[in-house]
Scaffold this motif. Structure first.
Motif, PDB file in Angstrom:
ATOM      1  N   TYR A 121       1.001   3.915   1.290  1.00  0.00           N
ATOM      2  CA  TYR A 121       0.961   5.305   2.473  1.00  0.00           C
ATOM      3  C   TYR A 121       1.103   4.487   3.593  1.00  0.00           C
ATOM      4  O   TYR A 121       1.316   3.039   4.203  1.00  0.00           O
ATOM      5  CB  TYR A 121      -0.323   4.771   2.837  1.00  0.00           C
ATOM      6  CG  TYR A 121      -1.586   5.568   1.634  1.00  0.00           C
ATOM      7  CD1 TYR A 121      -0.810   7.036   0.935  1.00  0.00           C
ATOM      8  CD2 TYR A 121      -1.977   5.434   0.609  1.00  0.00           C
ATOM      9  CE1 TYR A 121      -1.788   7.609   0.243  1.00  0.00           C
ATOM     10  CE2 TYR A 121      -2.597   5.650  -0.780  1.00  0.00           C
ATOM     11  CZ  TYR A 121      -2.589   6.790  -0.631  1.00  0.00           C
ATOM     12  OH  TYR A 121      -3.300   7.602  -2.407  1.00  0.00           O
ATOM     13  N   TYR A 179     -11.553  -2.775   6.251  1.00  0.00           N
ATOM     14  CA  TYR A 179     -10.494  -2.354   5.265  1.00  0.00           C
ATOM     15  C   TYR A 179      -9.385  -3.506   5.274  1.00  0.00           C
ATOM     16  O   TYR A 179      -8.550  -3.634   4.425  1.00  0.00           O
ATOM     17  CB  TYR A 179     -10.467  -1.023   5.052  1.00  0.00           C
ATOM     18  CG  TYR A 179      -8.754  -0.588   4.388  1.00  0.00           C
ATOM     19  CD1 TYR A 179      -8.971   0.522   3.597  1.00  0.00           C
ATOM     20  CD2 TYR A 179      -7.698  -0.612   4.374  1.00  0.00           C
ATOM     21  CE1 TYR A 179      -8.145   0.659   2.537  1.00  0.00           C
ATOM     22  CE2 TYR A 179      -6.348  -0.012   3.722  1.00  0.00           C
ATOM     23  CZ  TYR A 179      -7.004   0.402   2.832  1.00  0.00           C
ATOM     24  OH  TYR A 179      -6.571   1.472   1.803  1.00  0.00           O
ATOM     25  N   VAL A 194      -3.556   0.125   9.525  1.00  0.00           N
ATOM     26  CA  VAL A 194      -5.102   1.397   9.181  1.00  0.00           C
ATOM     27  C   VAL A 194      -6.175   1.264  11.062  1.00  0.00           C
ATOM     28  O   VAL A 194      -6.318   0.155  11.579  1.00  0.00           O
ATOM     29  CB  VAL A 194      -5.276  -0.104   8.546  1.00  0.00           C
ATOM     30  CG1 VAL A 194      -7.217   0.482   7.754  1.00  0.00           C
ATOM     31  CG2 VAL A 194      -4.535  -0.197   7.272  1.00  0.00           C
ATOM     32  N   VAL A 220       1.818  -0.749   7.827  1.00  0.00           N
ATOM     33  CA  VAL A 220       0.595   0.344   7.849  1.00  0.00           C
ATOM     34  C   VAL A 220       0.315   0.583   8.723  1.00  0.00           C
ATOM     35  O   VAL A 220      -0.545  -1.131   9.399  1.00  0.00           O
ATOM     36  CB  VAL A 220       0.061   0.150   5.874  1.00  0.00           C
ATOM     37  CG1 VAL A 220      -1.093   1.083   5.981  1.00  0.00           C
ATOM     38  CG2 VAL A 220       1.088   0.264   4.832  1.00  0.00           C
ATOM     39  N   LEU A 228      -3.648   8.559   4.661  1.00  0.00           N
ATOM     40  CA  LEU A 228      -4.300   8.843   3.419  1.00  0.00           C
ATOM     41  C   LEU A 228      -5.555   8.761   4.724  1.00  0.00           C
ATOM     42  O   LEU A 228      -5.915   7.616   5.694  1.00  0.00           O
ATOM     43  CB  LEU A 228      -4.518   7.421   3.254  1.00  0.00           C
ATOM     44  CG  LEU A 228      -5.947   6.705   1.647  1.00  0.00           C
ATOM     45  CD1 LEU A 228      -6.391   8.053   0.972  1.00  0.00           C
ATOM     46  CD2 LEU A 228      -5.564   5.816   1.370  1.00  0.00           C
ATOM     47  N   GLU A 272      -9.482   8.273   4.540  1.00  0.00           N
ATOM     48  CA  GLU A 272     -10.345   7.288   3.365  1.00  0.00           C
ATOM     49  C   GLU A 272     -11.464   7.027   3.614  1.00  0.00           C
ATOM     50  O   GLU A 272     -12.163   7.445   4.509  1.00  0.00           O
ATOM     51  CB  GLU A 272     -10.009   6.129   3.473  1.00  0.00           C
ATOM     52  CG  GLU A 272     -10.827   5.191   2.225  1.00  0.00           C
ATOM     53  CD  GLU A 272     -10.262   5.095   0.672  1.00  0.00           C
ATOM     54  OE1 GLU A 272     -11.326   6.037  -0.137  1.00  0.00           O
ATOM     55  OE2 GLU A 272      -9.612   4.658   0.982  1.00  0.00           O
ATOM     56  N   VAL A 323      -3.193   4.460   7.146  1.00  0.00           N
ATOM     57  CA  VAL A 323      -4.969   4.748   6.418  1.00  0.00           C
ATOM     58  C   VAL A 323      -5.362   5.145   7.737  1.00  0.00           C
ATOM     59  O   VAL A 323      -6.072   3.755   8.607  1.00  0.00           O
ATOM     60  CB  VAL A 323      -5.051   3.396   5.592  1.00  0.00           C
ATOM     61  CG1 VAL A 323      -6.558   3.680   5.220  1.00  0.00           C
ATOM     62  CG2 VAL A 323      -3.918   3.361   4.239  1.00  0.00           C
ATOM     63  N   ILE A 382       1.014  -0.857   0.152  1.00  0.00           N
ATOM     64  CA  ILE A 382       0.277  -0.129  -0.224  1.00  0.00           C
ATOM     65  C   ILE A 382       0.965   1.343  -0.184  1.00  0.00           C
ATOM     66  O   ILE A 382       1.868   1.293   0.773  1.00  0.00           O
ATOM     67  CB  ILE A 382      -0.384  -0.590   0.732  1.00  0.00           C
ATOM     68  CG1 ILE A 382      -2.057  -1.091   1.199  1.00  0.00           C
ATOM     69  CG2 ILE A 382      -1.547   1.020   1.378  1.00  0.00           C
ATOM     70  CD1 ILE A 382      -2.934  -1.483  -0.049  1.00  0.00           C
ATOM     71  N   ASP A 405     -10.637   4.096  -3.942  1.00  0.00           N
ATOM     72  CA  ASP A 405      -9.608   4.393  -3.269  1.00  0.00           C
ATOM     73  C   ASP A 405      -8.588   2.905  -3.462  1.00  0.00           C
ATOM     74  O   ASP A 405      -8.147   3.075  -4.142  1.00  0.00           O
ATOM     75  CB  ASP A 405     -10.871   3.539  -2.230  1.00  0.00           C
ATOM     76  CG  ASP A 405     -11.765   1.762  -2.891  1.00  0.00           C
ATOM     77  OD1 ASP A 405     -10.155   1.651  -3.217  1.00  0.00           O
ATOM     78  OD2 ASP A 405     -11.952   1.522  -2.004  1.00  0.00           O
ATOM     79  N   ALA A 406      -7.961   3.539  -2.373  1.00  0.00           N
ATOM     80  CA  ALA A 406      -6.927   1.953  -2.498  1.00  0.00           C
ATOM     81  C   ALA A 406      -6.798   1.016  -2.975  1.00  0.00           C
ATOM     82  O   ALA A 406      -5.779   0.457  -3.196  1.00  0.00           O
ATOM     83  CB  ALA A 406      -6.530   2.072  -1.203  1.00  0.00           C
TER      84      ALA A 406
END
Length: 996
Positions: free
Chosen positions: A7, A21, A37, A35, A175, A177, A10, A5, A287-288
């Motif tokens: 980023y 996600y 999230v 990452v 990010l 989202e 997220v 990803i 989106d991602a």
């Protein structure tokens, strides 16, 4: 191939979407190594734990509890400006809590709080625009923040303001989202962190709904009311989904096949969907994972959340009504929603017990003559129903039979005391003891015992146990916040009753393992959860309850909002924008059908109105949204959208209740009961056998004068009251009990008047002594009441109101002596509470009769007058009603005829004497014998019999009674109320002949 990803962080709107996600990334083959999230709040909490100063975040419950405590304690040696109790009553603590949640950490807010604490007047310094009434709230907030610091705690908003100075300044790709508009605190945070490369993908739909995606059929559902909605939903499910008996198993197979197909093409999906690290992704377009329209793709993992998703305002209630029918249709049904704490089984039980245990503790102690010291408000302020609700709950540890017996015992005994009941329950019921400690003292050990008890309830489903444990933990959180603030159980229960607990469960057809299903056929959830499922997450989406009442578009304008605006803290988001985003997501959740439901009428049968987003969605399909003619109909739809509407009315209530139009199988064939008559085979039971004194059983019909009078009043009322005996289970404090008390007191008075004073009659000269005697009689009778059996209609006052009513009755009886001194001066009471049948039965009107006359007064010439005491009398007691074709009251006349035969006396009066507020007399008397002056407060023209012998009236009455008894014994119980008064106390409220 790079499957990472692009980023480092997220951020999603909530924890559920963050979890979804991660699942989508794992199912699609993307790596989230390194990452983060998370939801924004959870991310900030993690940052604070790593880089903060060690203070803990204050939760919402802790904030509210501490501010409530600030409302209740003195400030600077004086009461808070509104007064402690008054401040709480005004809800200033909640106003302050809302302000803190939105403004803490913002420079303008913090400066205003600081100035308020330092005594800066309203309108000056940072308090410019703030009113005098708002300054105490800011001062209270300042005290709260100081208290937080003492406790080693901090507001999340304060931490958010401090973090930019504490975080390491290294590049970070962030990010956001599906983002909502930034709050002022979020905006200030990111502005203060220039080293963060922030990309915002705003949630779509804020500008309003659009037409449904291509290929999705839009339909509208209009049940006439909530009573028809579950049945209509069952119809929708039946039509939209395959109705096979093993639908859940088929869904599982289909899901497995879809998953296999998705796995086979994972590499293609990955290469097409994931941009290389550092690529410039267009904000708001994808989106991602490559989902378009700003919506997540719920199909990326090869499976859907459910074949049908129902987004309802109250999903738990709808699930309870519709799930059993859908399971019978062969569908697996799941629930994901929330339930108010007080609506959970544990919440209802503990709140009921708390009300029973806690109410009335502040009641004072009074000395009541005849009773001694008694807490006059104790019994009136606790409700027996609260204890019954607890006893019938799964947490009482009692069998259903024992719970009903406890309720019956309580209702039958007005003297039952709360302390005695608690001791009785505490002794043999450890569950009660634990719940009592938790309800009154928020005892942690008791909470642990109850948690263990819930886990042992293996006869209940796991989902049910999970829900009750969640409710118990919610109470523990509220209790912890209250203890932190130094508050008691009242504050904890006040807070917890505003909380909701998560509920989830699945029910599947017999033979289908719900736990093995990857997705249910039908998912019932709330609108927010349905909106978070992602694009294409179901075949059919049903958006329910789309009324303006369920989803109002206006933001609340309360005191906290006004104060924040005065400080320049603007509202970041609006209710309308949130509704639009949610509706947009719902539109894109379905792949086949989007069904929009609105009940046409509310619970009061008033028409409902569509919510704003529904109106905006309909406008997308209209040529001229400003026109009104095309939507001037009950559905608020243009004609071309009315095709395919799903309707259900109230024309088939049984079908609505059964959630099916299929004919119900014939379980039994029962002949309709006879109305107004007793069947021939049951007529022998119209009057049951009597047991006389000495144990003799009298098989032939035997009645009392009061029964006969009741039948004459209305046969159906007699049947309900006297034969069916539709009595209340509760021991009452009403006319029957007061009447028995007055009768017994008057009987005792005359008995002691003769025995103690040697007088047979109250005279004007004897009044002082009579009053002393009556006072003594009343005192002794009051003291006797608690020792009587419940069946003896004892008069037990249990509240201040009832004590006043008893005192009023005493005054009436005392005042009655003055009236009695003028009544029938040539007669004297000779027979008191006289059993006219002398322990057996006497003949009257061709049948057997028994009964007791209140009093028989006799003169020196063998003439007598029957006296019947009444608390109140009406026109029906007068002889004159016979001119209207009615028989009227006959009880005293029946006794007169029987006395005439058994005692050999000559009756010259059958009188009803009222001892109530208005002393008066009615009935019938021989005007040739009794002077009018000897019957004060009487309508003589309506009661006098002067043109014929009084014996003729008695014979005429007996003949009429004989005819009525023949009808009674023949089973004639047709409703025939003589007067509207006859219906006043009748228990048959649905009678077709009811009058008045």
């Amino acid at each position: 191939m790079d499957t990472s990803i692009a980023y480092d962080v997220v951020l999603l709107p909530d924890a559920d979407r963050a979890v979804a996600y991660r699942k989508r990334a794992a199912d699609s083959g993307y790596s989230l190594m390194g990452v983060t999230v998370a939801a924004f709040g959870a991310w900030v909490r993690d940052l604070w734990e790593l880089y903060g100063d060690g203070r803990a975040f204050a939760s919402r419950l802790e904030r509210e509890a501490l501010l409530r405590a600030a409302c209740e304690r003195p400030v600077d040696g004086a009461r808070a400006s509104a007064g402690a109790g008054e401040a709480g009553a005004l809800g200033l603590d909640r106003v302050a809590a809302a302000c803190v949640a939105a403004g803490a950490g913002l420079p303008a807010f913090d400066a205003a709080v600081r100035d308020a604490q330092q005594g800066v007047p309203a309108g000056a310094g940072a308090l410019e625009g703030v009113t005098c009434a708002e300054v105490p709230v800011l001062r209270m907030i300042g005290g709260y923040l100081d208290r937080l610091a003492q406790l080693g705690m901090i507001e999340p908003g304060q931490a958010l303001a401090l973090l930019p100075e504490l975080l390491p300044q290294r590049p970070l790709r962030v990010l956001l989202e599906d983002a909502a508009p930034f709050t002022p605190g979020q905006e200030a945070f990111f502005s203060a962190c220039p080293w963060m490369d922030v990309e915002i993908r705003t949630a779509s739909g804020s500008q309003g709904p659009v037409r449904a995606p291509k290929g999705v059929r839009v339909r509208f559902a209009f049940p006439s009311g909530q009573y028809a909605w579950p049945a209509l939903l069952a119809d929708i499910v039946r039509d939209a989904l395959d109705a096979g008996a093993n639908r859940g198993v088929a869904a599982a197979s289909a899901s497995a096949a879809a998953s296999a197909s998705a796995a086979a093409s994972a590499s293609a999906v990955a290469s097409a969907a994931v941009p290389p690290a550092g690529a410039d992704v267009a904000s708001g377009d994808e989106d991602a994972f490559g989902g378009s329209d700003g919506c997540w793709d719920g199909r990326s993992a090869g499976t859907q959340a459910a074949a049908m998703v129902v987004a309802a305002k109250d999903p738990a209630a709808l699930f309870g009504r519709v799930a059993p029918a859908l399971v019978r249709q062969g569908h697996a049904v799941a629930l994901r929603g929330q339930r108010r704490f007080a609506d959970t089984a544990f919440g209802r039980a503990i709140c009921s017990l708390r009300r029973f245990l806690d109410s009335g503790e502040a009641g004072g102690v009074s000395h009541i003559e005849g009773y001694g010291d008694i807490a006059a408000t104790d019994v009136e302020r606790w409700d027996r129903a609260d204890l019954a609700d607890w006893a019938l709950s799964p947490f009482s540890g009692m069998t259903r039979k024992a719970a009903f017996k406890l309720d019956a015992d309580l209702r039958a005994d007005r003297t039952a005391g709360r302390s005695d009941l608690c001791a009785r329950l505490r002794g043999g019921n450890p569950t009660f003891a634990a719940m009592e400690r938790l309800a009154l003292r928020l005892d942690d050990q008791a909470a642990g015992e109850l948690e263990a008890a819930v886990r042992r309830m293996t006869n209940r489903s796991e989902a049910w146990r999970t829900e009750q444990l969640a409710a118990l933990r919610a109470l523990q959180r509220a209790a912890g916040a209250a203890k932190l603030a130094g508050l008691g159980a009242d504050a904890a229960f006040d807070q917890v009753q505003r909380l909701k607990v998560n509920v989830s469960r699945m029910v599947a057809p017999r033979g289908c393992d719900g736990a093995a299903l990857s997705a249910p056929d039908v998912l019932v959830t709330d609108q927010g959860t349905a909106a978070s499922l992602g694009s294409g997450s179901c075949r059919v989406l049903v958006a329910a309850d789309l009324t303006s009442a369920a989803y109002p578009a206006a933001d609340p304008e309360d005191a906290s909002r006004v104060l924040l605006e005065h400080l320049g803290v603007e509202r970041a988001d609006s209710a309308l924008a949130r509704m639009r985003r949610a509706f947009f997501a719902l539109e894109h959740a379905a792949t086949d059908q989007l069904i929009l439901e609105r009940c046409l009428n509310d619970a009061s049968a008033d028409p409902t109105y569509p919510c704003v987003v529904l109106e905006e969605f309909v406008d997308c399909y209209r040529d001229d949204p400003t026109a009104t003619e095309d939507i001037d109909n009950p559905y608020s739809l243009p004609e071309h959208l009315q095709s395919g509407m799903l309707l259900r009315g109230e024309d088939a209530l049984c079908a609505n209740d059964a959630l099916s139009d299929a004919p119900a199988p014939l379980a039994a064939c029962i002949e309709p009961p006879l109305t107004g008559a007793v069947s021939p085979e049951a007529r022998s039971l119209v009057v049951l056998p009597r047991v006389l004194q000495g144990g003799q059983v009298l098989d032939e019909p035997c009645l009392s004068p009061s029964q006969i009078e009741s039948y004459l009043e209305c046969p159906y009322k007699w049947f309900a009251q006297r034969r069916l005996r539709l009595d209340d289970l509760d021991e009452e404090f009403g006319p029957l009990e007061m009447g028995d008390f007055a009768h017994n007191a008057l009987h005792s008075f005359y008995k002691h008047l003769s025995e103690d004073l040697g007088e047979a009659k109250v005279t004007p000269q004897l009044l002082p002594q009579a009053r002393d005697l009556m006072a003594d009689v009343l005192a002794r009778h009051k003291a006797l009441q608690p020792h009587l059996r419940q069946s003896e209609n004892r008069l037990i006052p249990t509240s201040q109101v009832e004590h006043r009513e008893l005192a009023e009755l005493e005054r009436k009886l005392m005042d009655y002596l003055d009236f009695e001194a003028e009544l029938l001066p040539t007669f004297a009471p000779k027979y008191l509470e006289y059993d006219v049948a002398c322990g057996g039965a006497v003949d009257y009107a061709g049948h057997k009769l028994l009964g007791t006359a209140d009093r028989i007064d006799v003169d020196g010439e063998g003439r007598c007058a029957i006296i019947d005491y009444k608390g109140s009398i009406s026109g029906s007691y007068a002889l004159g009603v016979r001119e209207e074709g009615r028989l009227g009251k006959v009880q005293a006349l029946i006794y007169a005829q029987v006395v005439r035969r058994t005692l050999g006396l000559e009756p010259v009066g059958a009188l009803y004497v009222c001892y109530g507020r208005r002393k008066m007399i009615s009935g019938a008397y021989d005007g040739r014998v009794i002077e009018n002056a000897h019957l004060p407060n009487m309508r003589h023209k309506d009661c006098m019999c002067a043109d014929r012998p009084f014996s003729d009236v008695l014979d005429e009455t007996e003949e009429a009674v004989a005819a009525a008894l023949e009808r009674m014994l023949a089973g004639d119980i047709r409703p025939r109320p003589e007067t509207p008064e006859a219906c006043k106390w009748c228990p048959v409220s649905s009678c077709s002949e009811r009058r008045g």
